[in-house]
Design a protein around this motif. Structure first.
Motif, PDB file in Angstrom:
ATOM      1  N   THR A 262      69.425 -49.791  41.245  1.00 47.62           N
ATOM      2  CA  THR A 262      68.412 -49.183  40.372  1.00 47.62           C
ATOM      3  C   THR A 262      67.469 -50.262  39.867  1.00 47.62           C
ATOM      4  OG1 THR A 262      69.923 -47.432  39.682  1.00 47.62           O
ATOM      5  CG2 THR A 262      68.022 -47.865  38.269  1.00 47.62           C
TER       6      THR A 262
ATOM      7  N   THR B 268      61.792 -41.776  35.863  1.00 49.74           N
ATOM      8  CA  THR B 268      63.199 -42.002  36.194  1.00 49.74           C
ATOM      9  C   THR B 268      63.347 -42.112  37.698  1.00 49.74           C
ATOM     10  OG1 THR B 268      63.890 -40.744  34.253  1.00 49.74           O
ATOM     11  CG2 THR B 268      65.534 -41.114  35.965  1.00 49.74           C
TER      12      THR B 268
ATOM     13  N   ALA C 162      65.234 -42.209  41.358  1.00 46.61           N
ATOM     14  CA  ALA C 162      66.220 -41.304  41.938  1.00 46.61           C
ATOM     15  C   ALA C 162      67.627 -41.861  41.805  1.00 46.61           C
ATOM     16  CB  ALA C 162      65.888 -41.050  43.410  1.00 46.61           C
TER      17      ALA C 162
ATOM     18  N   ALA D 277      68.806 -41.196  38.274  1.00 43.69           N
ATOM     19  CA  ALA D 277      69.205 -39.789  38.120  1.00 43.69           C
ATOM     20  C   ALA D 277      70.545 -39.528  38.793  1.00 43.69           C
ATOM     21  CB  ALA D 277      68.127 -38.879  38.701  1.00 43.69           C
TER      22      ALA D 277
ATOM     23  N   ALA E  44      63.313 -36.371  36.050  1.00 46.08           N
ATOM     24  CA  ALA E  44      63.129 -37.035  37.337  1.00 46.08           C
ATOM     25  C   ALA E  44      62.279 -36.197  38.283  1.00 46.08           C
ATOM     26  CB  ALA E  44      64.495 -37.319  37.978  1.00 46.08           C
ATOM     27  N   CYS E  45      62.261 -34.884  38.081  1.00 45.63           N
ATOM     28  CA  CYS E  45      61.448 -33.994  38.908  1.00 45.63           C
ATOM     29  C   CYS E  45      60.009 -33.882  38.418  1.00 45.63           C
ATOM     30  CB  CYS E  45      62.065 -32.607  38.965  1.00 45.63           C
ATOM     31  SG  CYS E  45      63.676 -32.575  39.801  1.00 45.63           S
TER      32      CYS E  45
END
Length: 538
Positions: free
Chosen positions: A116, A132, A134, A137, A199-200
């Protein structure tokens, strides 16, 4: 507010860990629940800002250490659930799979931490204030998915167990654990949902939500910890009562131990090991009572027959004691009777040290109690001359043992019994070989009491009773532990031990006073000055 809740939570956690530490020697279930609480306490401690700042000098991302320890907490909680439900017995490989699952979650989290960019952010403002990744998440989905699943399983299990648990502390504690784990599972699911939505690309403000959510999580954890500690409070009280009784018996027990070292049954165990189970402490208390009684039995050879009467006379004289007995010939209090007993013990110990056995051995006070009536001094009990005259002329070896006699309140009055010529002839009675065998009869403690029986149970003919196929199936009946007990008194042996401990504690407390030693010296000087023939007559 969250700082106060964190302080309360840490205090409860570490206090419970210390209190339950001796349970490590009991069984696997106790070790699993202790490991759950211990790892949870370590995780919450490392999550505090002060401790987390100290860990920053050791690791690059100390904020994820509580998460990794939390996985261990969930693993031990899952193991505890499996042990309680006997899941390992049905599926022996489940323990291995659980270990592999926990190790797999660890490896996935460590991998996501490394890949990350910028590290894992734990504060809500940092998470929602920046895009954020992936991998971040996925980290939160993996972590909260594992923790939330274990907490949800625990909530369902504790709720099911609480429904069948007896009313009281145990049921309330299990329900508190259920609510606490459910709150934490809800928190994990809500946090994961918000992180995935962010995150979406969904913008979510958490500035006002985060403090309330953290407070709710802390409250849920506190509720679960308190629920886990509640069932242990009864055992703690029992242990404290046992140790208080051991301390009260100590003066009299030490005197017996010095005089008769051979009466000590076993060497004393460490107090920490005894705290691991209430039975161990009660066993030590039971041993101490037996050792004292064995010493008193050995001292009977040195107790003159009139020693207790002389002690009562001695204690009734204001010139020999600062607090005379309440009555020399009437009803005496329990403390007075215990003081008389202590004087007799002091005299017997003095004569034992001098090697002077009693010409005629005396007897200690009768401390038998009537069930439910508490302590009854010997002079308040029914005297021999007031007992039934039936046993008066019967030889001792022909009398019915006391434990097999019919209780007085259950016997039919003599004037209401049928005369001998009106009773059923012997040849009309049921032969002994046709009666119900003893081993087939319903035990007395399992029979329904007279006032609980229905008319059908007692008088209805067989053809009028409910057919077997119409009766309530066994699995639908109320469980035994949920029925209202008809007798809430403690078992007879437990009451007897409690009464015996109370009596010997009173004697032990009286033994520490000055009057027993004064009486022993007075009686010894009197016996020394008595003529030999008079001494022999006694």
């Amino acid at each position: 507010m969250n700082g106060v809740l964190t302080g309360v939570l840490l205090t409860l956690l570490w206090g419970t860990v210390l209190v339950r530490f001796p349970t490590l020697w009991r069984d696997a279930q106790q070790r699993a629940i202790w490991a759950t609480l211990c790892t949870l306490a370590v995780a919450k401690t490392t999550a505090t800002p002060a401790v987390n700042a100290l860990l920053r000098d050791v690791v690059s991302q100390p904020q994820v250490i509580p998460h990794l320890i939390g996985v261990a907490t969930a693993f031990f909680l899952l193991r505890f659930i499996s042990l309680v439900t006997a899941y390992y017995s049905a599926r022996p490989r489940a323990a291995r799979y659980q270990v592999l699952l926990a190790v797999g979650v660890w490896l996935i989290l460590l991998t996501l931490i490394v890949i990350t960019p910028g590290g894992i952010k734990t504060k809500g403002i940092e998470l929602m204030g920046t895009p954020t990744a992936a991998s971040a998440a996925a980290y939160w989905v993996t972590l909260n998915g594992y923790l939330g699943a274990v907490l949800a399983i625990a909530s369902v299990l504790f709720w099911r167990v609480s429904r069948s648990a007896p009313a009281g502390l145990l049921r309330n504690g299990l329900r508190a654990i259920t609510v606490g784990t459910l709150i934490m599972a809800t928190y994990a699911a809500l946090k994961t949902t918000l992180i995935v939505l962010h995150a979406c690309g969904v913008t979510i403000g958490v500035e006002s939500i985060e403090p309330a959510a953290n407070g709710l999580r802390a409250a849920g954890t506190i509720l679960a910890v308190v629920g886990a500690a509640v069932p242990a409070t009864g055992k703690i009280r029992s242990v404290l009562r046992a140790y208080r009784a051991l301390w009260a018996l100590r003066p009299l027990w030490r005197a017996m131990r010095r005089t008769f070292p051979e009466i000590i049954l076993f060497s004393r165990r460490r107090a920490l090991v005894e705290l691991a189970a209430v039975d161990d402490v009660n066993l030590r208390l039971y041993r101490r009572v037996i050792e004292i009684r064995d010493g008193m039995l050995a001292l009977r050879d040195y107790l003159p027959a009139d020693a207790l009467d002389n002690a009562r006379t001695f204690l009734s004289t204001p010139a020999t004691t600062s607090r005379p007995l309440s009555s020399s010939n009437g009803a005496s209090s329990a403390a007075d009777v215990a003081l008389v007993e202590a004087c007799g013990i002091a005299l017997a110990l003095e004569r034992h040290r001098a090697g002077i056995p009693a010409p005629t051995s005396g007897r200690w006070s009768d401390t038998s109690r009537s069930a439910g009536r508490g302590f009854q001094p010997p002079n308040k009990r029914t005297s021999t001359d007031k007992r039934s005259s039936t046993d008066a002329g019967t030889p001792a070896h022909e009398r019915v043992p006391a434990d097999r006699r019919t209780s007085t309140h259950e016997r039919a009055p003599t004037d209401k019994r049928a005369p001998a010529h009106e009773r059923a002839p012997t040849h009309d009675r049921i032969p002994a070989d046709e009666r119900t065998s003893t081993h087939l009869r319903i035990p007395a403690d399992r029979r329904a009491s007279t006032h609980e029986r229905t008319l059908t149970d007692k008088e209805a003919p067989t053809h009028e009773r409910t057919p077997t196929h119409e009766r309530t199936p066994t699995h639908e009946r109320t469980p035994t532990h949920e029925r209202t007990p008809t007798d809430k008194r403690a078992p007879a042996d437990e009451r007897a031990l409690t009464d015996e401990v109370a009596w010997l504690s009173a004697v032990s407390a009286a033994f520490r006073r000055r009057e027993p030693r004064r009486f022993a010296r007075h009686a010894t000087r009197r016996d020394a000055s008595s003529p030999p023939d008079q001494h022999a007559d006694q």
